[in-house]
Scaffold this motif. Structure first.
Motif, PDB file in Angstrom:
ATOM      1  N   HIS A  60       0.841  -1.206   0.000  1.00  0.00           N
ATOM      2  CA  HIS A  60       0.000   0.000   0.000  1.00  0.00           C
ATOM      3  C   HIS A  60       0.870   1.248   0.000  1.00  0.00           C
ATOM      4  N   ALA A  61       1.926   1.238   0.816  1.00  0.00           N
ATOM      5  CA  ALA A  61       2.800   2.411   0.885  1.00  0.00           C
ATOM      6  C   ALA A  61       3.474   2.661  -0.454  1.00  0.00           C
ATOM      7  N   THR A  62       3.890   1.607  -1.138  1.00  0.00           N
ATOM      8  CA  THR A  62       4.543   1.785  -2.440  1.00  0.00           C
ATOM      9  C   THR A  62       3.556   2.340  -3.463  1.00  0.00           C
ATOM     10  N   ARG A  63       2.298   1.854  -3.399  1.00  0.00           N
ATOM     11  CA  ARG A  63       1.291   2.401  -4.312  1.00  0.00           C
ATOM     12  C   ARG A  63       1.059   3.889  -4.055  1.00  0.00           C
ATOM     13  N   ARG A  64       0.962   4.252  -2.782  1.00  0.00           N
ATOM     14  CA  ARG A  64       0.750   5.668  -2.463  1.00  0.00           C
ATOM     15  C   ARG A  64       1.957   6.501  -2.891  1.00  0.00           C
ATOM     16  N   ALA A  65       3.151   5.931  -2.745  1.00  0.00           N
ATOM     17  CA  ALA A  65       4.362   6.667  -3.135  1.00  0.00           C
ATOM     18  C   ALA A  65       4.385   6.922  -4.627  1.00  0.00           C
ATOM     19  N   SER A  66       3.902   5.946  -5.425  1.00  0.00           N
ATOM     20  CA  SER A  66       3.895   6.139  -6.877  1.00  0.00           C
ATOM     21  C   SER A  66       2.958   7.271  -7.278  1.00  0.00           C
ATOM     22  N   GLU A  67       1.936   7.520  -6.452  1.00  0.00           N
ATOM     23  CA  GLU A  67       1.016   8.613  -6.735  1.00  0.00           C
ATOM     24  C   GLU A  67       1.581   9.952  -6.277  1.00  0.00           C
ATOM     25  N   LEU A  68       2.464   9.900  -5.277  1.00  0.00           N
ATOM     26  CA  LEU A  68       2.964  11.135  -4.685  1.00  0.00           C
ATOM     27  C   LEU A  68       4.190  11.670  -5.418  1.00  0.00           C
ATOM     28  N   ALA A  69       5.273  10.916  -5.401  1.00  0.00           N
ATOM     29  CA  ALA A  69       6.535  11.295  -6.066  1.00  0.00           C
ATOM     30  C   ALA A  69       6.900  12.750  -5.782  1.00  0.00           C
ATOM     31  N   LEU A  70       7.354  12.990  -4.534  1.00  0.00           N
ATOM     32  CA  LEU A  70       7.733  14.352  -4.159  1.00  0.00           C
ATOM     33  C   LEU A  70       8.830  14.883  -5.079  1.00  0.00           C
ATOM     34  N   ASP A  71       8.781  16.194  -5.300  1.00  0.00           N
ATOM     35  CA  ASP A  71       9.823  16.793  -6.143  1.00  0.00           C
ATOM     36  C   ASP A  71      11.120  16.900  -5.353  1.00  0.00           C
ATOM     37  N   GLU A  72      12.200  17.106  -6.106  1.00  0.00           N
ATOM     38  CA  GLU A  72      13.539  17.093  -5.512  1.00  0.00           C
ATOM     39  C   GLU A  72      13.721  18.208  -4.498  1.00  0.00           C
ATOM     40  N   THR A  73      13.119  19.362  -4.736  1.00  0.00           N
ATOM     41  CA  THR A  73      13.265  20.483  -3.806  1.00  0.00           C
ATOM     42  C   THR A  73      12.690  20.134  -2.445  1.00  0.00           C
ATOM     43  N   THR A  74      11.485  19.524  -2.461  1.00  0.00           N
ATOM     44  CA  THR A  74      10.840  19.148  -1.195  1.00  0.00           C
ATOM     45  C   THR A  74      11.649  18.077  -0.480  1.00  0.00           C
ATOM     46  N   VAL A  75      12.100  17.075  -1.237  1.00  0.00           N
ATOM     47  CA  VAL A  75      12.876  15.984  -0.632  1.00  0.00           C
ATOM     48  C   VAL A  75      14.161  16.521  -0.022  1.00  0.00           C
ATOM     49  N   THR A  76      14.845  17.446  -0.720  1.00  0.00           N
ATOM     50  CA  THR A  76      16.090  18.020  -0.201  1.00  0.00           C
ATOM     51  C   THR A  76      15.834  18.754   1.104  1.00  0.00           C
ATOM     52  N   ALA A  77      14.723  19.501   1.151  1.00  0.00           N
ATOM     53  CA  ALA A  77      14.390  20.246   2.372  1.00  0.00           C
ATOM     54  C   ALA A  77      14.112  19.300   3.525  1.00  0.00           C
ATOM     55  N   LEU A  78      13.420  18.214   3.242  1.00  0.00           N
ATOM     56  CA  LEU A  78      13.096  17.244   4.296  1.00  0.00           C
ATOM     57  C   LEU A  78      14.332  16.487   4.765  1.00  0.00           C
ATOM     58  N   ARG A  79      15.244  16.183   3.841  1.00  0.00           N
ATOM     59  CA  ARG A  79      16.463  15.472   4.233  1.00  0.00           C
ATOM     60  C   ARG A  79      17.314  16.323   5.163  1.00  0.00           C
ATOM     61  N   ALA A  80      17.267  17.608   4.976  1.00  0.00           N
ATOM     62  CA  ALA A  80      18.065  18.485   5.829  1.00  0.00           C
ATOM     63  C   ALA A  80      17.626  18.414   7.289  1.00  0.00           C
ATOM     64  N   ALA A  81      16.369  18.025   7.495  1.00  0.00           N
ATOM     65  CA  ALA A  81      15.844  17.966   8.866  1.00  0.00           C
ATOM     66  C   ALA A  81      15.859  16.557   9.444  1.00  0.00           C
ATOM     67  N   LEU A  82      16.483  15.594   8.735  1.00  0.00           N
ATOM     68  CA  LEU A  82      16.424  14.196   9.177  1.00  0.00           C
ATOM     69  C   LEU A  82      17.002  13.998  10.574  1.00  0.00           C
TER      70      LEU A  82
END
Length: 390
Positions: free
Chosen positions: A3-25
């Protein structure tokens, strides 16, 4: 596809958002661990010190994998495997699945709060934020399920190993292993030795059902020869034990120090071979003593009762019955007559015959031999192949 993989295929965050989130890991991982320490008591000490650092790194790795999933660059396999092993580790550390599930719930809440706080400023649209929330909690659900599976499998594996150790201990006890071997075997099984063990011999099919009604640290084997099973009951209340077994075909041996349980088992085995009617071996000690060497008892009967062999069979049988009654009633004529259903004068006549046949009838040694030869019957019969024509 999960289910999580299916939801991820629908989401596919853009690189800018992912970079911002990784900075807060790192900050997010630290907040998750601290929240778990504060809110889930079983982890209050488990996540401190060096272990706390290890867990923080594991949380950061899991969050990183989650972001890979959210950006469409990973599948759930590796994280699921790690979660499965985490569930197994919880069993080894002595914690229940409830504690881990609570930690997952706390972690999901804190992770969502921190990640959402980074996603919104990064410009993630409101509709995508909703999908992101669904993905977060679907991911946590899958990790929880994987950990629960690992926890259950480890419990089952440890249960089987524990069962094998207990069976090994029971076999060592029956084999009369040395005290050192028995203590090592008990330690491996995690079994606390009692003061005593009482062996119960019964049909194999009845062993497990009976075992479930007894003390929890009772040992059981149900694969003995002749389709038999044995229970080794710790510190048994004998009267209560006999009541618990009243509807089973059980033979109860004596209580013995736990390292000598083999002696209790051996007596139960012997009692079963002597008579199917014996249940409590403590009530049949004379029979068991005389049945210890059947040939010796037969030889004793043949020698002690040799004078009767010269008589007709019917006469010999009557005199042996009279001799037995005379010995058991210590010569009291009226009691002997009552036991034999004859007149006291008949007893007097027969005893005169016996005194002629056994000149030393009253000597202590002869009384002992004759008492052993004629005084005991098992299940209504002499417990040997009678070699005397009596």
């Amino acid at each position: 596809m999960s289910h999580a993989t299916r939801r991820a295929s629908e989401l596919a965050l853009d690189e800018t958002t992912v970079t911002a989130l990784r900075a807060a890991l790192k900050t997010t991982a630290d907040e998750i661990v601290q929240a778990i320490i504060d809110e889930v008591p079983p982890y209050a000490n488990a996540l401190s010190g060096r272990m706390g650092g290890t867990i923080r790194r594991a949380v950061r790795t899991t969050l990183g994998h989650y972001l890979d999933l959210a950006s469409g660059n990973a599948t759930g396999g590796d994280a699921g495997d790690a979660a499965y092993e985490l569930g197994r580790g919880e069993v080894r550390d002595g914690r229940s699945m409830d504690a881990l599930l609570s930690a997952y719930r706390v972690g999901a809440r804190v992770a969502w709060r921190c990640l959402a706080a980074g996603a919104v400023p990064a410009g993630l649209p409101a509709a995508e934020v909703a999908k992101f929330a669904e993905l977060t909690f679907a991911y946590i659900d899958e990790l929880s399920a994987a950990s629960a599976a690992g926890h259950a499998d480890e419990l089952a594996a440890q249960g089987r190993a524990h069962e094998r150790h207990l069976e090994h201990l029971a076999r060592d006890l029956l084999a009369d292993a040395t005290s050192d071997v028995l203590r090592a075997s008990a330690q491996r099984a995690g079994w606390q030795p009692p003061a005593s063990l009482t062996a119960v011999l019964l049909p194999a099919a009845q062993a497990r059902p009976a075992y479930r009604t007894l003390a929890p640290n009772t040992l059981v084997l149900d694969d003995l020869p002749d389709a038999l099973g044995v229970l080794l009951v710790p510190d048994a209340d004998r009267s209560r034990l006999l009541r618990q077994l009243h509807n089973r075909s059980a033979v109860v041996g004596p209580a013995r120090p736990w390292t000598r349980a083999s002696a209790s088992y051996a007596r139960a085995v012997r009692a079963r071979s002597v008579s199917a009617e014996i249940r409590d071996t403590e009530d049949h000690l004379p029979e068991l003593i005389l049945s210890a060497d059947v040939d010796a008892l037969a030889d004793l009967r043949a020698r002690a009762l040799a004078p009767l062999q010269t008589l007709p069979a019917a006469t010999a049988r009557r005199l042996e019955e009279t001799l037995r009654a005379w010995l058991l009633h210590q010569g009291r004529r009226n009691e002997i007559a009552a036991a034999l259903f004859v007149h006291p004068q008949t007893v007097r006549y027969r005893m005169s015959q016996l005194r002629e046949l056994f000149p030393e009838l009253t000597s202590p040694h002869r009384v002992l031999e004759l008492t052993l030869a004629v005084g005991l019957r098992v299940g209504g019969r002499v417990p040997v192949h009678d070699r005397v024509r009596a």
